[in-house]
Motif scaffolding. Structure first.
Motif, PDB file in Angstrom:
ATOM      1  N   GLU A 163      24.195  -2.195 -17.237  1.00 28.52           N
ATOM      2  CA  GLU A 163      23.432  -3.405 -16.977  1.00 28.52           C
ATOM      3  C   GLU A 163      24.368  -4.609 -16.970  1.00 28.52           C
ATOM      4  OE1 GLU A 163      20.683  -4.625 -20.001  1.00 28.52           O
ATOM      5  OE2 GLU A 163      21.864  -3.719 -21.608  1.00 28.52           O
ATOM      6  N   ARG A 164      24.053  -5.563 -16.106  1.00 26.83           N
ATOM      7  CA  ARG A 164      24.818  -6.815 -16.044  1.00 26.83           C
ATOM      8  C   ARG A 164      24.025  -7.852 -16.827  1.00 26.83           C
ATOM      9  NH1 ARG A 164      28.916  -8.917 -12.080  1.00 26.83           N
ATOM     10  NH2 ARG A 164      28.731  -6.895 -11.063  1.00 26.83           N
ATOM     11  N   ARG A 165      24.538  -8.205 -17.994  1.00 29.98           N
ATOM     12  CA  ARG A 165      23.790  -9.044 -18.921  1.00 29.98           C
ATOM     13  C   ARG A 165      23.825 -10.521 -18.588  1.00 29.98           C
ATOM     14  NH1 ARG A 165      25.088  -6.288 -24.859  1.00 29.98           N
ATOM     15  NH2 ARG A 165      23.668  -4.490 -24.583  1.00 29.98           N
ATOM     16  N   ALA A 188      27.392  -3.996 -19.742  1.00 31.62           N
ATOM     17  CA  ALA A 188      27.223  -3.169 -20.937  1.00 31.62           C
ATOM     18  C   ALA A 188      26.526  -1.862 -20.569  1.00 31.62           C
ATOM     19  CB  ALA A 188      26.410  -3.908 -22.004  1.00 31.62           C
ATOM     20  N   VAL A 189      26.712  -0.861 -21.426  1.00 29.07           N
ATOM     21  CA  VAL A 189      25.954   0.388 -21.310  1.00 29.07           C
ATOM     22  C   VAL A 189      24.603   0.170 -21.982  1.00 29.07           C
ATOM     23  CG1 VAL A 189      25.832   2.808 -22.028  1.00 29.07           C
ATOM     24  CG2 VAL A 189      28.017   1.837 -21.260  1.00 29.07           C
ATOM     25  N   ARG A 190      23.531   0.555 -21.309  1.00 29.13           N
ATOM     26  CA  ARG A 190      22.207   0.421 -21.916  1.00 29.13           C
ATOM     27  C   ARG A 190      22.123   1.301 -23.157  1.00 29.13           C
ATOM     28  NH1 ARG A 190      18.588  -2.254 -18.643  1.00 29.13           N
ATOM     29  NH2 ARG A 190      19.214  -2.450 -16.462  1.00 29.13           N
ATOM     30  N   PRO A 191      21.612   0.768 -24.263  1.00 26.94           N
ATOM     31  CA  PRO A 191      21.559   1.530 -25.519  1.00 26.94           C
ATOM     32  C   PRO A 191      20.923   2.903 -25.365  1.00 26.94           C
ATOM     33  CG  PRO A 191      20.990  -0.758 -25.915  1.00 26.94           C
ATOM     34  CD  PRO A 191      21.104  -0.611 -24.425  1.00 26.94           C
ATOM     35  N   ALA A 192      19.895   3.025 -24.556  1.00 31.46           N
ATOM     36  CA  ALA A 192      19.196   4.304 -24.399  1.00 31.46           C
ATOM     37  C   ALA A 192      20.030   5.339 -23.657  1.00 31.46           C
ATOM     38  CB  ALA A 192      17.877   4.085 -23.662  1.00 31.46           C
ATOM     39  N   LYS A 193      21.126   4.903 -23.002  1.00 31.23           N
ATOM     40  CA  LYS A 193      21.942   5.814 -22.198  1.00 31.23           C
ATOM     41  C   LYS A 193      23.281   6.149 -22.859  1.00 31.23           C
ATOM     42  CE  LYS A 193      18.950   5.650 -18.819  1.00 31.23           C
ATOM     43  NZ  LYS A 193      18.138   6.822 -18.422  1.00 31.23           N
ATOM     44  N   ARG A 194      23.545   5.594 -24.035  1.00 31.95           N
ATOM     45  CA  ARG A 194      24.866   5.774 -24.640  1.00 31.95           C
ATOM     46  C   ARG A 194      25.203   7.229 -24.917  1.00 31.95           C
ATOM     47  NH1 ARG A 194      24.298   0.715 -28.865  1.00 31.95           N
ATOM     48  NH2 ARG A 194      24.749  -0.934 -27.336  1.00 31.95           N
ATOM     49  N   ALA A 195      24.224   8.015 -25.273  1.00 37.39           N
ATOM     50  CA  ALA A 195      24.487   9.410 -25.649  1.00 37.39           C
ATOM     51  C   ALA A 195      25.042  10.221 -24.486  1.00 37.39           C
ATOM     52  CB  ALA A 195      23.206  10.054 -26.183  1.00 37.39           C
ATOM     53  N   ILE A 196      24.589   9.942 -23.259  1.00 32.63           N
ATOM     54  CA  ILE A 196      25.039  10.760 -22.137  1.00 32.63           C
ATOM     55  C   ILE A 196      26.418  10.350 -21.637  1.00 32.63           C
ATOM     56  CG2 ILE A 196      22.660  11.209 -21.429  1.00 32.63           C
ATOM     57  CD1 ILE A 196      23.084   9.281 -19.106  1.00 32.63           C
ATOM     58  N   VAL A 203      31.385   9.032 -11.638  1.00 30.52           N
ATOM     59  CA  VAL A 203      31.766   8.347 -10.406  1.00 30.52           C
ATOM     60  C   VAL A 203      31.097   6.979 -10.446  1.00 30.52           C
ATOM     61  CG1 VAL A 203      31.697   8.293  -7.895  1.00 30.52           C
ATOM     62  CG2 VAL A 203      31.937  10.484  -9.084  1.00 30.52           C
ATOM     63  N   LEU A 204      31.897   5.928 -10.460  1.00 30.05           N
ATOM     64  CA  LEU A 204      31.394   4.554 -10.452  1.00 30.05           C
ATOM     65  C   LEU A 204      31.340   4.094  -8.999  1.00 30.05           C
ATOM     66  CD1 LEU A 204      30.659   2.000 -12.179  1.00 30.05           C
ATOM     67  CD2 LEU A 204      33.072   1.347 -11.941  1.00 30.05           C
ATOM     68  N   VAL A 205      30.137   3.835  -8.493  1.00 31.11           N
ATOM     69  CA  VAL A 205      29.943   3.596  -7.062  1.00 31.11           C
ATOM     70  C   VAL A 205      29.763   2.111  -6.759  1.00 31.11           C
ATOM     71  CG1 VAL A 205      28.499   4.125  -5.058  1.00 31.11           C
ATOM     72  CG2 VAL A 205      28.877   5.866  -6.813  1.00 31.11           C
ATOM     73  N   ASP A 216      36.892  -2.706 -13.157  1.00 31.24           N
ATOM     74  CA  ASP A 216      37.652  -2.607 -14.404  1.00 31.24           C
ATOM     75  C   ASP A 216      36.768  -2.907 -15.613  1.00 31.24           C
ATOM     76  OD1 ASP A 216      40.014  -1.860 -13.258  1.00 31.24           O
ATOM     77  OD2 ASP A 216      41.024  -3.783 -13.464  1.00 31.24           O
ATOM     78  N   ALA A 217      35.902  -3.921 -15.476  1.00 28.51           N
ATOM     79  CA  ALA A 217      34.998  -4.259 -16.571  1.00 28.51           C
ATOM     80  C   ALA A 217      34.031  -3.114 -16.844  1.00 28.51           C
ATOM     81  CB  ALA A 217      34.234  -5.539 -16.241  1.00 28.51           C
ATOM     82  N   CYS A 218      33.535  -2.490 -15.781  1.00 26.92           N
ATOM     83  CA  CYS A 218      32.635  -1.346 -15.936  1.00 26.92           C
ATOM     84  C   CYS A 218      33.353  -0.164 -16.590  1.00 26.92           C
ATOM     85  CB  CYS A 218      32.082  -0.919 -14.580  1.00 26.92           C
ATOM     86  SG  CYS A 218      30.976  -2.106 -13.793  1.00 26.92           S
ATOM     87  N   ILE A 219      34.551   0.118 -16.106  1.00 29.12           N
ATOM     88  CA  ILE A 219      35.309   1.255 -16.635  1.00 29.12           C
ATOM     89  C   ILE A 219      35.664   1.032 -18.096  1.00 29.12           C
ATOM     90  CG2 ILE A 219      37.502   2.506 -16.451  1.00 29.12           C
ATOM     91  CD1 ILE A 219      37.313   1.885 -13.390  1.00 29.12           C
ATOM     92  N   SER A 220      36.038  -0.191 -18.432  1.00 29.40           N
ATOM     93  CA  SER A 220      36.398  -0.500 -19.814  1.00 29.40           C
ATOM     94  C   SER A 220      35.252  -0.193 -20.769  1.00 29.40           C
ATOM     95  CB  SER A 220      36.801  -1.973 -19.923  1.00 29.40           C
ATOM     96  OG  SER A 220      37.129  -2.309 -21.252  1.00 29.40           O
ATOM     97  N   ILE A 221      34.031  -0.638 -20.417  1.00 22.52           N
ATOM     98  CA  ILE A 221      32.896  -0.400 -21.303  1.00 22.52           C
ATOM     99  C   ILE A 221      32.503   1.067 -21.310  1.00 22.52           C
ATOM    100  CG2 ILE A 221      31.114  -0.931 -19.591  1.00 22.52           C
ATOM    101  CD1 ILE A 221      31.078  -1.831 -23.336  1.00 22.52           C
ATOM    102  N   LEU A 222      32.641   1.757 -20.180  1.00 23.26           N
ATOM    103  CA  LEU A 222      32.313   3.182 -20.127  1.00 23.26           C
ATOM    104  C   LEU A 222      33.261   3.990 -21.005  1.00 23.26           C
ATOM    105  CD1 LEU A 222      31.540   3.615 -16.319  1.00 23.26           C
ATOM    106  CD2 LEU A 222      29.916   3.912 -18.203  1.00 23.26           C
ATOM    107  N   LYS A 223      34.538   3.665 -20.949  1.00 22.61           N
ATOM    108  CA  LYS A 223      35.506   4.424 -21.752  1.00 22.61           C
ATOM    109  C   LYS A 223      35.392   4.080 -23.236  1.00 22.61           C
ATOM    110  CE  LYS A 223      38.603   6.155 -18.354  1.00 22.61           C
ATOM    111  NZ  LYS A 223      39.965   6.621 -18.066  1.00 22.61           N
TER     112      LYS A 223
END
Length: 265
Positions: A163-165, A188-196, A203-205, A216-223
């Motif tokens: 999500e883009r806050r 940010a990663v949505r709290p309900a999706k953190r487990a997966i 693949v970030l599209v 880069d911002a998306c990848i940073s939070i995903l990692k």
């Protein structure tokens, strides 16, 4: 025969197949004419082993490009269907601002040829739009690409994982440090999706990869959330310096996307 295939003749009668760029008649739906194909810039080999930036002839296999040598990227690879030029720009703008959502299927099919390794174990995640921009546009073009890509590569589509806050201004003209400042805390990663996310291959599209600041911002939070591998999948990548290299080699046209003109057009 599937129902969709059975209805193809009727669809062709009501909506004659045409090239979405120049309008010339085609033999079947869902591709470009040969002339427009010839103007596409499709990256191939040899290329950087990390980011797939196209090289000229004579570069040894496994070489790294200067940007990757200078600053190790956060991503685990870039799969780009095309390089950004006048032709790909028309498709991108038609999808992004022209409400031509139907283009997403063709664009995803071209991108899928660069992501043949993706299977059911992968998550397919679009770069998110801020809710106000999503409300104004009515759809997220990256999500439309991701949805079509998941159908082809069989990955698990998770449209709302990120999500883009906060709304962010255009990043054009900003330096690297300024871009990072603007994007700090925006995604940010949505709290309900953190487990997966933990241990996942993703693949970030996105439709266009320009400076790479948003990805880069998306990848940073995903990692930071535990993703094991994040590959960027984009329809068009801005690499002006590589256009001449790709143009010399000529476009590699996937056979299932080649279409001939209809007689008399």
């Amino acid at each position: 025969m599937s129902l969709a295939r059975a209805l193809d003749p009727l669809i062709d009668l009501v909506f004659p197949p045409r090239c979405p760029l120049c309008g010339v008649g085609l033999s079947t739906q869902g591709g470009l004419c040969h002339v427009c194909w010839s103007e596409m810039a499709i990256p191939g080999e040899p290329s950087c082993r990390t980011c797939s930036r196209p090289f000229g002839d004579g570069v040894p296999e496994g070489a790294l490009c200067a940007p990757c040598l200078g600053d190790t990227p956060r991503h685990d690879g870039i799969a780009a269907a095309t390089l950004y030029n006048d032709v790909s720009r028309k498709l991108v703008l038609a999808l992004k601002h022209g409400n031509q959502i139907s283009h997403a299927r063709f664009m995803a099919r071209l991108l899928a040829t660069k992501l043949s390794f993706v299977d059911e174990a992968w998550l397919i995640v679009p770069v998110p739009l801020h809710r106000w921009r999503l409300w104004r546009r009515g759809y997220n073009q990256a999500a439309e690409l991701a949805r079509e890509l998941a159908k082809i590569n069989r990955g698990r589509l998770v449209v709302d994982l990120l999500e883009r806050r906060k709304a962010t201004p255009s990043l054009g003209g900003l330096g690297k440090a300024e871009r990072r400042r603007v994007l700090s805390g925006a995604i940010a990663v949505r709290p309900a999706k953190r487990a997966i996310v933990k241990g996942a291959s993703i693949v970030l599209v996105d439709d266009v990869l320009t400076s790479g600041a948003t990805s880069d911002a998306c990848i940073s939070i995903l990692k930071r959330s535990g993703a094991q591998r994040v590959v960027i999948g984009c329809f068009a990548r801005v690499l002006d310096e590589a256009l001449d290299v790709v143009r010399q080699n000529g476009p590699e046209i996937p056979k299932d996307l080649q279409h001939t003109k209809t007689p008399g057009t």
